[in-house]
Design a protein around this motif. Structure first.
Motif, PDB file in Angstrom:
ATOM      1  N   LYS A  84       0.871  -1.180   0.000  1.00 15.04           N
ATOM      2  CA  LYS A  84       0.000   0.000   0.000  1.00 15.04           C
ATOM      3  C   LYS A  84       0.898   1.218   0.000  1.00 15.04           C
ATOM      4  O   LYS A  84       1.667   1.433   0.942  1.00 15.04           O
ATOM      5  CB  LYS A  84      -0.932   0.012   1.204  1.00 15.04           C
ATOM      6  CG  LYS A  84      -1.823   1.254   1.221  1.00 15.04           C
ATOM      7  CD  LYS A  84      -2.969   1.116   2.211  1.00 15.04           C
ATOM      8  CE  LYS A  84      -3.751   2.412   2.339  1.00 15.04           C
ATOM      9  NZ  LYS A  84      -4.285   2.912   1.064  1.00 15.04           N
ATOM     10  N   SER A 363      -7.220   2.897  -3.587  1.00 13.17           N
ATOM     11  CA  SER A 363      -6.514   2.562  -2.347  1.00 13.17           C
ATOM     12  C   SER A 363      -5.004   2.686  -2.458  1.00 13.17           C
ATOM     13  O   SER A 363      -4.310   2.574  -1.457  1.00 13.17           O
ATOM     14  CB  SER A 363      -6.872   1.140  -1.910  1.00 13.17           C
ATOM     15  OG  SER A 363      -6.511   0.212  -2.929  1.00 13.17           O
ATOM     16  N   PHE A 388      -9.130  -4.482   0.024  1.00 11.18           N
ATOM     17  CA  PHE A 388      -8.768  -3.072   0.100  1.00 11.18           C
ATOM     18  C   PHE A 388      -9.795  -2.124  -0.519  1.00 11.18           C
ATOM     19  O   PHE A 388      -9.819  -0.944  -0.179  1.00 11.18           O
ATOM     20  CB  PHE A 388      -7.423  -2.863  -0.606  1.00 11.18           C
ATOM     21  CG  PHE A 388      -6.303  -3.675  -0.024  1.00 11.18           C
ATOM     22  CD1 PHE A 388      -5.655  -3.262   1.123  1.00 11.18           C
ATOM     23  CD2 PHE A 388      -5.915  -4.876  -0.612  1.00 11.18           C
ATOM     24  CE1 PHE A 388      -4.631  -4.007   1.675  1.00 11.18           C
ATOM     25  CE2 PHE A 388      -4.889  -5.633  -0.078  1.00 11.18           C
ATOM     26  CZ  PHE A 388      -4.236  -5.197   1.082  1.00 11.18           C
ATOM     27  N   GLU A 389     -10.635  -2.619  -1.425  1.00 13.37           N
ATOM     28  CA  GLU A 389     -11.611  -1.752  -2.069  1.00 13.37           C
ATOM     29  C   GLU A 389     -12.968  -2.446  -2.139  1.00 13.37           C
ATOM     30  O   GLU A 389     -13.067  -3.661  -1.988  1.00 13.37           O
ATOM     31  CB  GLU A 389     -11.130  -1.354  -3.475  1.00 13.37           C
ATOM     32  CG  GLU A 389      -9.847  -0.522  -3.443  1.00 13.37           C
ATOM     33  CD  GLU A 389      -9.509   0.124  -4.773  1.00 13.37           C
ATOM     34  OE1 GLU A 389     -10.289  -0.034  -5.739  1.00 13.37           O
ATOM     35  OE2 GLU A 389      -8.462   0.791  -4.844  1.00 13.37           O
TER      36      GLU A 389
END
Length: 419
Positions: A84, A363, A388-389
């Motif tokens: 990330k 993200s 994450f999304e």
């Protein structure tokens, strides 16, 4: 004493000369007159907000459990990175790059990413568009005067809308077999020559719809060579790999056949032998590492990567003739879900290679999976995007994968989705 001082002087002189030579060599190799991505500052792409992650410990635990369940239990070989922003959340490697369990795979062993190469070829093309060396609406006849398909443009190659026949198929239909097919390895130029000489029918009319075709990107590589007046492997070194510090990356050539990481059949495992299509590049043949590919992904998040109007074109869907989730931009696949969310990625397959490159726009998460022992399970890494999304089908896929875990680990999965 005098002798010792002489030796010391000689040693210091040699050391200084070596250092100067090394600095000069490094400086020379980094210089290029070609448009390139050297303006991207990889250390300052992301803000502090981009790196913020709720439930980080639970997410890392799920990534670890995913790797244990899919990669270790499935005996997959290759590398996996999930990051990330700048931060690598998970990274692991296993398996071997050479026959007989030689050369363990680690973070510096370059693996073939197959069709993920198309993404890098597309970005090199767009950098030349930005520099005014190429126009998206240029017909290929501008670069190859005898090219027999006048409606095919640079844009239709990038967006997979040219309708050109797939080279791996049409060459087999030519009767009698042309002399090129007796060669050990075909080249990109051979493919162009065969298109010009035999003029096979279009698989579909140009720009009437999406048709995934390796020929498109093999021709883009030739355009890059024509415009840069250098070989595609060297153009990619100067435009992409060196500027983005992709130090272990290269374009596969015949000189690499002995040393490059091999791909394997699942059983055995036995090495996939090279065939006559293995030197064609642009559509495949980027050899890279998860860490190098992460650098590429980080650069692609940067506001300095491309002029904003060009960058916006990358992730636009261009195949809208039929309603559906799946679509294609410029060098990127995408899934556009009913809730309006978009998953941007590219997969790859060639011989024993399976690969995933997910570049999540909202993200700022990158997911990279490169397997070199054939298994469809490598593609399950794309489902990690659902962590994450808000991508409902991917969320459901990763839930199913994690159902193989015990209750404690399943609670950690639930914790991720509780926000």
């Amino acid at each position: 004493m005098k002798f010792s001082k002489s030796l010391l002087f000689l040693f210091l002189t040699t050391l200084i000369l070596f250092s100067c030579k090394k600095e000069k060599t490094t400086e020379e190799t980094s210089k290029t007159s070609l448009p390139n991505y050297g303006n991207v500052d990889l250390d300052n792409v992301f803000s502090r907000k981009d790196g913020k992650l709720e439930n980080k410990d639970s997410i890392v635990a799920v990534l670890h459990r995913y790797y244990k369940n899919v990669w270790e239990k499935g005996d997959l070989w290759g590398g996996l990175i999930v990051a990330k922003g700048d931060e690598i959340l998970y990274e692991n490697y296993r398996g071997f790059a050479q026959a007989n369990h030689q050369e363990p795979i680690n973070d510096t062993v370059a693996l073939h990413v197959a069709s993920v190469s198309k993404t890098i070829t597309a970005m090199a093309t767009l950098k030349l568009v930005e520099a005014g060396k190429i126009k998206l609406d240029d017909p290929l006849t501008k670069y190859f005067s005898k090219f027999p398909y006048p409606k095919v443009t640079v844009f239709t190659l990038l967006s997979q809308r040219s309708g050109l026949p797939k080279y791996e198929h049409f060459i087999e239909k030519i009767k009698p077999a042309p002399a090129e097919l007796s060669k050990k390895f075909l080249t990109n130029q051979d493919i162009l020559n065969l298109l010009i000489q035999y003029q096979p029918e279009l698989a579909r009319n140009t720009d009437t719809g999406f048709m995934y075709c390796n020929t498109n990107y093999a021709l883009l590589a030739l355009i890059i060579e024509k415009v840069t007046k250098t070989t595609f492997p060297e153009a990619m070194n100067q435009m992409v790999f060196r500027p983005l510090k992709m130090k272990d990356s290269y374009i596969f050539q015949e000189k690499n056949t002995l040393t490059a990481a091999k791909s394997f059949y699942q059983q055995g495992p036995r090495v996939y032998p090279y065939d006559r299509l293995d030197l064609i590049y642009g559509d495949k043949n980027v050899y890279t590492t998860p860490r190098d590919l992460l650098n590429f992904s980080k650069a692609l998040y940067s506001k300095d990567f491309l002029r904003s109007d060009l960058k916006d074109l990358i992730f636009e869907p261009y195949s809208n003739e039929r309603a559906g989730v799946n679509n294609y931009g410029l060098g990127f696949r995408m899934k556009i879900f009913n809730n309006g969310e978009k998953l941007t990625y590219h997969n790859g397959w060639w011989h024993g290679t399976n690969s995933v490159f997910a570049h999540l726009l909202k993200s700022k998460v990158t997911i990279i999976a490169i397997g070199n022992k054939y298994s469809n399970r490598v593609y399950s890494a794309l489902a990690l995007s659902g962590i994450f999304e808000n991508l409902p089908p991917e969320k459901e896929k990763i839930r199913k994968i994690m159902n193989e875990t015990d209750t404690l680990k399943q609670n950690q999965v639930n914790d991720i989705y509780s926000e």
